[in-house]
Design a protein around this motif. Structure first.
Motif, PDB file in Angstrom:
ATOM      1  N   TYR A 163       0.837  -1.199   0.000  1.00  0.00           N
ATOM      2  CA  TYR A 163       0.000   0.000   0.000  1.00  0.00           C
ATOM      3  C   TYR A 163       0.879   1.260   0.000  1.00  0.00           C
ATOM      4  N   LYS A 167       0.864   3.879  -3.005  1.00  0.00           N
ATOM      5  CA  LYS A 167       0.270   5.181  -2.699  1.00  0.00           C
ATOM      6  C   LYS A 167       1.302   6.284  -2.540  1.00  0.00           C
ATOM      7  N   ALA A 168       2.370   6.003  -1.838  1.00  0.00           N
ATOM      8  CA  ALA A 168       3.336   7.054  -1.508  1.00  0.00           C
ATOM      9  C   ALA A 168       4.668   6.897  -2.228  1.00  0.00           C
ATOM     10  N   SER A 169       4.791   5.876  -3.045  1.00  0.00           N
ATOM     11  CA  SER A 169       6.056   5.581  -3.731  1.00  0.00           C
ATOM     12  C   SER A 169       7.223   5.541  -2.753  1.00  0.00           C
TER      13      SER A 169
END
Length: 191
Positions: A163, A167-169
């Motif tokens: 996740y 989502k946030a790399s």
């Protein structure tokens, strides 16, 4: 006590050292204190270790003989996370918390202490769960319960890391860590 260091542990240590970061130093200090907690508890319990193995999966202490009673083993396993949590609390209550290194040390000690209490095989919490169940029921049941709890928690860590990665790399390290735990659980049949 002999110390055996694997190639990947050397490579990881070298990579952390050349970054000259406070993060690496805080992590090493937390890990060192963690292992000292185990060694101190073993000394109190009159257990001696013949070697310490450093691998990509962390450090492990190999005793000269068995650890004695289940309560001895639980005490020795709990000592590492307990000393991490105690050191984090002490650092939090002192002026050390106002320095960047102090914050990193508090976070790494809390993380290491809490993570090691998870009931995952090869973690202190997994060994504690195994001892409690085996002392009451049987070896086979303890092994099966530990395998199931390890799978569920590693899968949760892997899902969380995926996740964060999407989502946030970020959080590649958590992803690699959870994948390595899966490998150890399945390929090396750690339970």
């Amino acid at each position: 006590m002999k110390i055996k260091i694997g190639f990947f542990a050397i490579a990881l240590t070298f990579a952390l050292i050349i970054t000259h970061s406070f993060e690496a130093l805080a992590c090493f200090l937390s890990a060192f204190i963690h292992e000292l907690g185990h060694i101190a508890a073993a000394r109190i319990s009159n257990v001696r270790f013949k070697e310490m193995r450093l691998s990509p999966f962390g450090a492990s202490l190999v005793p000269n003989t068995n650890l004695g009673s289940f309560s001895n083993e639980i005490f020795i396993c709990a000592a590492g996370p307990a000393i991490n949590l105690l050191c984090a609390l002490i650092a939090l209550l002192t002026p050390l918390r106002s320095f960047a290194f102090g914050e990193l040390f508090i976070l790494s000690s809390l993380f290491l202490g809490i993570l090691n209490l998870l009931p995952i095989s090869s973690f202190d919490g997994g060994r504690i769960l195994f001892c409690v169940i085996e002392s009451i029921f049987s070896f086979k049941l303890a092994k099966n319960v530990l395998y199931i709890s390890s799978f569920i928690l590693i899968f949760a860590l892997w899902t969380l890391s995926l996740y964060f990665l999407i989502k946030a790399s970020s959080s590649l390290s958590l992803f690699v860590f959870s994948c390595s735990l899966f490998a150890k659980l399945f390929v090396l049949n750690d339970c």
